[in-house]
Enzyme design. Structure first.
Site, mmCIF file in Angstrom:
data_model
loop_
_atom_site.group_PDB
_atom_site.id
_atom_site.type_symbol
_atom_site.label_atom_id
_atom_site.label_comp_id
_atom_site.label_asym_id
_atom_site.label_seq_id
_atom_site.Cartn_x
_atom_site.Cartn_y
_atom_site.Cartn_z
ATOM 1 N N LYS A 1 55.180 -65.869 -18.463
ATOM 2 C CA LYS A 1 56.264 -66.074 -19.370
ATOM 3 C C LYS A 1 56.273 -65.556 -20.083
ATOM 4 C CE LYS A 1 58.459 -70.502 -21.142
ATOM 5 N NZ LYS A 1 58.332 -72.315 -21.272
ATOM 6 N N SER B 1 62.392 -74.731 -19.214
ATOM 7 C CA SER B 1 62.119 -73.506 -19.966
ATOM 8 C C SER B 1 60.849 -72.011 -19.130
ATOM 9 C CB SER B 1 62.429 -73.084 -21.343
ATOM 10 O OG SER B 1 60.841 -73.305 -21.635
ATOM 11 N N SER C 1 58.690 -77.648 -19.915
ATOM 12 C CA SER C 1 59.398 -76.753 -19.414
ATOM 13 C C SER C 1 58.022 -75.787 -18.292
ATOM 14 C CB SER C 1 59.076 -75.806 -20.249
ATOM 15 O OG SER C 1 60.459 -75.576 -21.238
#
Length: 522
Positions: free
Chosen positions: A96, A171, A195
């Site tokens: 990420k 996210s 997330s």
């Protein structure tokens, strides 16, 4: 960099900002003393420069062309491998883009970090490489990670591999999309309001939010010290357990981690007998007014009932604090993120851990230059958080942090009678992507509407695993399994038992096998 001492006019402006009324004589007295004190700042900078890390030069990267990035999920591509053997040898991992990979650009979905190249690997990245993994790139994430949907990154929307007109969830949007689409084997995600679990539920992957402090956050861009988590996103529970076994444990640099935290044998736990485990179906996780979709509730209740086929005891339980916990999270995430992520340039102050001065300086300068480029969700947080801090002295943050112990106690009391708790990960299936023509109200509601079941466990710190429970309208639905703090292995054991009962989890249509359409459970 030379640290310039303040002028008398600058001292006067600072004094006025604090409501002080200093005379010219007083300012003249303070001026040389301030210059003397600030000479230490310049010395500290010189001392730090002598040992500061430098970005490696042997990690080439590229930005993919749109044709090679149909889901919009890749930020950059790379190929980093440190050893040919280890438990993750041959496994392709995407990271990420709020997590530092030295020498590789990091944007965190935001113009305010565009152009930054870290000098350090995050602890979790170092551990993956030491385990033989190949880092294949950075996955797009939402603007400063403040969205549960996938339309806020400045690089554009991340599309759901099940239906490219719908949100991937956020996210950790790119991480889940790339795992679901089969472009990588494993992914790292972050979780402050859900997330890791939100995009996993929307994309039909396994996502595990570890107990708070089990996995070091060192080297990831923080949002709020008490909410920050990192965890795996994978196709199978076995892969999640394997990845957790690699990244868990103290690193000595992250004060979020208890001094006595000890990883368990997460892989070995999957072979344990699930017979007799007690499963509490949390009634407050279902039927959320004006939000829960009946098909989602029905699918998760049916999935929870199936755990009885593996010899578990399934019963209903009420946790009244579950419905209050969302309000507690709202205050902590709003005031806390404003103070730490924005005013504190990501890291804030007063904690005994490893900081990243280069990131702090880069982001601190840039956020003042391009704040209009923030997502609408970040703008809302800043407006409300600064208002609260200035007008109510952040006392509601203090109240919410105290109430976090009540939230934790509410789940602990339920977990005294059950080994795990179960509820829908999200009350809805993936919604259509927000478009440029949608109003701000839609932009923000679509970004945050899905988090009532996920965010409470970022407050309480309990581990939570989401697994695909089935499909509704041909879209994935997630079942969330919550355990006692630091009993992550129990969550994974129950998740693995369900995976075996299911015969494997479904894949997006383009990847599904011609007959079964599922990845077999190991």
């Amino acid at each position: 960099m030379v640290v310039r001492p303040p002028s008398r006019d600058e001292l006067a402006a600072i004094a006025r900002g604090y409501g002080m009324h200093l005379s010219e004589e007083e300012l003249g007295s303070f001026e040389p003393m301030a210059a003397g004190l600030l000479s230490s700042y310049e010395t500290v900078e010189e001392l730090y420069a002598a040992s500061a890390p430098r970005p490696p030069a042997d990690r080439p990267w590229t930005r993919p062309e749109p044709a090679d990035n149909p889901l919009g999920a890749w930020y950059v591509r790379t190929e980093i491998r440190e050893r040919p053997d280890g438990p993750l040898a041959g496994r392709r991992v995407v990271v990420k883009d709020n997590i530092e990979v030295a020498g590789v650009p990091m944007m965190n979905g935001s113009r305010t970090l565009e152009g930054f190249v870290p000098s350090r690997d995050a602890t979790v990245v170092s551990r993956l490489l030491a385990a033989g993994a190949t880092i294949t790139g950075k996955a797009v994430c939402e603007d400063l990670c403040f969205s549960g949907a996938s339309h806020t990154s400045v690089t554009g929307p991340v599309r759901n591999p099940w239906d490219v007109t719908r949100t991937t969830g956020g996210s950790s949007s790119g991480s889940a999309a790339l795992v679901a689409a089969g472009e990588v084997d494993l992914a790292l995600g972050g979780d402050q309001g859900g997330s890791v679990r939100i995009p996993s539920a929307f994309c039909g992957t396994v996502g595990h939010k570890p107990s708070h402090g089990l996995v070091p956050y060192t080297g990831a861009f923080p949002i709020e010290f008490t909410l920050d988590h990192l965890g795996p996103i994978t196709r199978t529970v076995a892969d999640a357990a394997l990845m957790l076994s690699v990244i868990a444990g103290r690193d000595g640099w992250d004060p979020r981690q208890p001094a006595d935290v000890q990883p368990a044998d997460y892989v070995g736990a999957l072979g344990g007998d699930a017979v007799g485990l007690r499963v509490g179906v949390v009634s407050e996780g279902f039927g959320i007014p004006d939000l829960s979709e009946p098909g989602v509730d029905e699918t998760v209740r049916a999935a929870a009932a199936r755990l009885g086929e593996a010899g578990m005891q399934v019963g209903e339980v009420s946790v009244p604090w579950h419905r209050h916990a969302m309000h507690v999270w709202n205050v902590i995430a709003t005031d806390g993120a404003t103070a730490q992520m924005v005013d504190g340039n990501g890291y804030g102050y007063n904690w005994d851990g490893l900081y990243d001065p280069e990131l702090i300086a880069f982001y601190g300068r840039q956020r003042r230059e391009v704040p209009d480029a923030w997502s609408e969700t970040v703008k809302l947080v800043v407006l409300c958080g600064r208002y609260s801090i200035e007008n109510y002295q952040a006392r509601h943050y203090a109240m919410a942090r105290n109430l976090a112990f009540e939230v934790r106690r509410g789940y602990d009391e339920a977990l005294a009678s059950f080994d795990v708790l179960v509820m829908p990960t999200l009350p809805i299936v993936a919604t259509p992507l927000v478009t440029a023509s949608d109003p701000r109200e839609t932009y923000i509601s679509r970004a945050l509407e899905m988090i009532p079941n996920t965010a409470p466990f970022d407050v309480s710190g309990h581990p939570a695993t989401t697994v695909p429970a089935g499909l509704v309208d041909e879209l994935p639905v997630g079942m969330m399994i919550i355990g006692k703090r630091f009993h992550d292995a129990t969550c994974l054991r129950v998740a693995h038992a369900f995976e075996k009962l299911s015969g494997g989890f479904p894949a997006p249509p383009a990847r599904a096998g011609a007959s079964a359409g599922a990845t077999p459970a190991p």
